[in-house]
Scaffold this active site. Structure first.
Site, mmCIF file in Angstrom:
data_model
loop_
_atom_site.group_PDB
_atom_site.id
_atom_site.type_symbol
_atom_site.label_atom_id
_atom_site.label_comp_id
_atom_site.label_asym_id
_atom_site.label_seq_id
_atom_site.Cartn_x
_atom_site.Cartn_y
_atom_site.Cartn_z
ATOM 1 N N HIS A 85 0.741 -1.278 0.080
ATOM 2 C CA HIS A 85 -0.039 -0.152 0.012
ATOM 3 C C HIS A 85 0.901 1.145 0.085
ATOM 4 O O HIS A 85 0.337 2.253 -0.413
ATOM 5 C CB HIS A 85 -1.019 0.026 1.104
ATOM 6 C CG HIS A 85 -2.260 -0.856 0.588
ATOM 7 N ND1 HIS A 85 -2.351 -2.026 1.134
ATOM 8 C CD2 HIS A 85 -3.081 -0.782 -0.075
ATOM 9 C CE1 HIS A 85 -3.262 -2.885 0.623
ATOM 10 N NE2 HIS A 85 -4.118 -1.767 -0.197
ATOM 11 N N GLU A 116 -11.236 -10.750 -5.706
ATOM 12 C CA GLU A 116 -9.708 -10.898 -5.382
ATOM 13 C C GLU A 116 -9.502 -12.086 -4.456
ATOM 14 O O GLU A 116 -8.393 -12.473 -4.010
ATOM 15 C CB GLU A 116 -9.558 -9.629 -4.323
ATOM 16 C CG GLU A 116 -10.289 -9.327 -3.328
ATOM 17 C CD GLU A 116 -9.677 -8.010 -2.670
ATOM 18 O OE1 GLU A 116 -8.941 -7.374 -2.818
ATOM 19 O OE2 GLU A 116 -10.857 -7.600 -1.816
ATOM 20 N N ASP A 128 -4.642 -8.439 -4.836
ATOM 21 C CA ASP A 128 -4.921 -9.593 -3.905
ATOM 22 C C ASP A 128 -5.030 -10.801 -4.892
ATOM 23 O O ASP A 128 -4.687 -12.101 -4.409
ATOM 24 C CB ASP A 128 -5.974 -9.448 -3.133
ATOM 25 C CG ASP A 128 -5.668 -8.538 -1.750
ATOM 26 O OD1 ASP A 128 -4.554 -8.707 -1.161
ATOM 27 O OD2 ASP A 128 -6.276 -7.550 -1.678
ATOM 28 N N CYS A 151 -9.584 -2.907 -10.615
ATOM 29 C CA CYS A 151 -8.989 -1.814 -9.846
ATOM 30 C C CYS A 151 -7.855 -2.160 -9.143
ATOM 31 O O CYS A 151 -7.215 -1.339 -8.359
ATOM 32 C CB CYS A 151 -9.883 -1.304 -8.905
ATOM 33 S SG CYS A 151 -10.597 -2.748 -7.853
#
Ligand code: PEP
Ligand code: MG
Length: 568
Positions: free
Chosen positions: A187, A428, A452, A499
């Site tokens: 992240h 995911e 993920d 995304c």
């Protein structure tokens, strides 16, 4: 020169600022002079109070009043007479050094607050941790890094940056960052891209190789860091930096253009955001909407949970600021994202544990508050709600049922809720990708979270740099899962977005176009590059390319195929 993983494009040239926590291990010793030890403790308190005041003042220039308020909470903890008297008693009665006395008292307080049911008290545990760390550093004569005090252009050097560290960086002064660990989809890397800060991660030993104030060149496009470069290298990289800026300017010409292939097929290019502050970047970069609003960053901004009203205001701001669809993802905490306000259980494998929707089911109070805020904001734009980490149809039904319950409550209270909210899920987890045909009957849309999906399909931690070769977005196994999801959705007349970071990668565009992806959601800074590329491709040709790719055996073969068929 250090080679790491290119995490966010661009060139930074500035002095190093090391954001490294010093070792605060305490050794317990017996002391003779009690008065002297108490005086040391008082001195540390005075120094800490001054530091906090200074940090608060500096932070108030960069952070919102609310974000800066956390330092008030810390000052309050510091001045708490109960903690002070307990430390002094310990020094007197047990004849131990101040650092050990503080460490023991603070740990007792932290454990007590953490075990309480009330959120307010649990949040205080985080404040005590922070303040006692500052006191300990003062007692041990160590310097804590204070990023809020940065007042010149720097490149941050750190072991890792947590998402909340990253959220607090001042983009005007922090020109780039390099970390020891991390991967392209950790992240901190994602945040760097949305803040448009060049970054290199997985530099392994960079914190021990760089000293504060060393001159640094950071090339976020190539994944390189040069420590104390020569004048010649600086000149070369200044030119590279200017060329990069010029290239970005040239791309801006496509800002208001549609993303249409040479044979007339239209796809939607939207952006991933983490806060209403990112709206400007979406508009500047020609994003046609928001394909992923990671709401967890709202929960990271302060030590307390955001209230329904605060959330409502944030969602409303995004819906009003974006003239297009806005996909808001409900809270996805856990994995590499922690928040001070929720005490997550320590687990062996946090990415496989109580994360995202799983946590929301355990903490329905938090989930319902968010759903209410979203429903109330829905009248201000084209809201789409998306649940993260859905593994089973039952989970989707349960999440949707809670949403409908809150909707009914609001309607009974006389609050207007938009009748057109689409409700979808992230794909995911491989289980959901495989069963997409069943999900497609009940959801309004899918958004494929490849960050993920890839880590779970390859059983390879997305944070681990030593196995980063297993981040294989172009492996035919992933392409087949993506195809399965898209075909299943289209059969039921539903749309599919992506995304995960893959959607913003140039090499992925031809394949995803060929597989029939409807919406590509990425860091705002990737939108224009992808638009330029997709406008040069033919959908029919890419369909052929994609079906060939699905029959390949390795990622390398797929990459070669795409390179052969396009100019990439
Ligand atoms: C993903 O997993 O691809 C995704 C978009 O979600 P996050 O990166 O926030 O886990
Ligand atoms: Mg995810």
């Amino acid at each position: 020169m250090i080679k790491g993983i290119a995490a966010s494009s661009g060139i930074a040239i500035a002095k190093a600022y090391k954001l490294v926590m010093p070792d605060l291990t305490v050794t317990k010793t017996t002391i003779e002079d009690v008065e002297k030890e108490i005086a040391c403790y008082e001195e540390a308190m005075t120094k800490t109070a001054k530091d906090l005041e200074m940090i608060k003042e500096a932070a108030s220039k960069n952070l919102s009043a609310e974000e800066a308020a956390v330092f008030d909470a810390h000052a309050l903890v510091l001045s708490d007479p109960e903690m002070k008297s307990q430390v002094e008693d310990k020094i007197k009665n047990e004849k131990i050094n101040a650092a050990a006395a503080l460490d023991e008292v603070a740990n007792t307080f932290i454990a007590m607050f953490e075990s309480m049911d009330d959120d307010y008290f649990r949040e205080r545990a985080a404040d005590i941790k922070d303040v006692s760390r500052r006191l300990l550093a003062a007692l041990l004569g160590k310097q804590l890094p204070n990023p809020a005090l940065i007042d010149e252009e720097v490149v941050i050097i750190a072991d890792d940056l947590t998402p909340s560290d990253t959220a607090q960086l001042n983009k005007n002064l922090v020109r780039g960052f390099a970390t020891n660990i991390g991967g392209r989809t950790s992240h901190s890397a994602i945040m760097a891209r949305s803040l448009e800060i060049p970054a290199v991660v997985a530099c392994k030993t960079i914190t021990s190789e760089v000293n504060d104030n060393d001159m640094i060149i950071l090339d976020g496009s190539e994944g390189l860091v040069i420590i104390n470069p020569s004048d010649e290298e600086i000149t070369t990289y200044e030119k590279k930096r200017d060329d990069y800026v010029a290239y970005r300017e040239e791309l801006k010409k496509l800002k208001d253009e549609k993303t249409v292939t040479t044979d007339g097929h239209h796809v939607e290019l939207v952006a991933n955001i983490g806060s209403p502050k990112d709206i400007e970047g979406v508009l500047e970069n020609g994003g046609e909407g928001v394909g992923l609003y990671r709401t967890e960053f709202l929960y990271m901004e302060s030590a307390e949970l955001p209230t329904e009203e605060e959330q409502f205001n944030a969602y409303k701001a995004v819906l009003e600021g974006i003239n297009g669809p806005v996909v808001v993802r409900t809270l996805d905490i856990g994995g590499d994202k922690e928040i001070a306000a929720i005490d997550l259980p320590k687990e062996m494998n946090p990415f496989l544990g109580v994360r995202a929707i799983r946590l929301c089911f355990q903490r329905e109070d938090i989930f319902r508050t968010q759903l209410r805020a979203l429903l109330r904001a829905s009248v201000y734009g084209d809201l789409r709600i998306m649940f993260p980490m859905i593994a089973t149809l039952q989970e989707f039904r349960q999440a949707k049922a809670l949403l409908l319950e809150e909707k009914e409550k609001l309607t009974n209270e006389g609050v207007t809720v938009s009748p057109n909210i689409q409700v979808g899920i992230m794909i995911e987890i491989p289980a959901a990708a495989v069963l997409a045909d069943q999900f497609a009957k009940e959801v309004d849309f899918f958004s494929i979270g490849t960050n993920d999906l890839i880590q779970y399909t390859f059983a390879a931690d997305r944070m681990s740099s030593s196995i980063s070769y297993l981040y294989q977005p172009f492996n035919p196994s992933i392409l087949r899962l993506v195809k399965n999801v898209i075909d299943a959705a289209h059969k039921e007349g539903k749309w599919v977005g992506m995304c995960g970071e893959m959607a913003g990668e140039a090499m992925a565009a031809p394949l995803l176009l060929g597989l029939g992806l409807d919406e590509f959601s990425m860091s705002a800074t990737s939108v224009l590059g992808q638009r330029k590329l997709i406008r040069s491709l033919s959908k029919v040709e890419m369909e052929k390319l994609a079906s060939e790719a699905l029959q390949k055996g390795t990622m390398e073969e797929v990459v070669e195929l795409v390179k052969g068929a396009t100019e990439l």
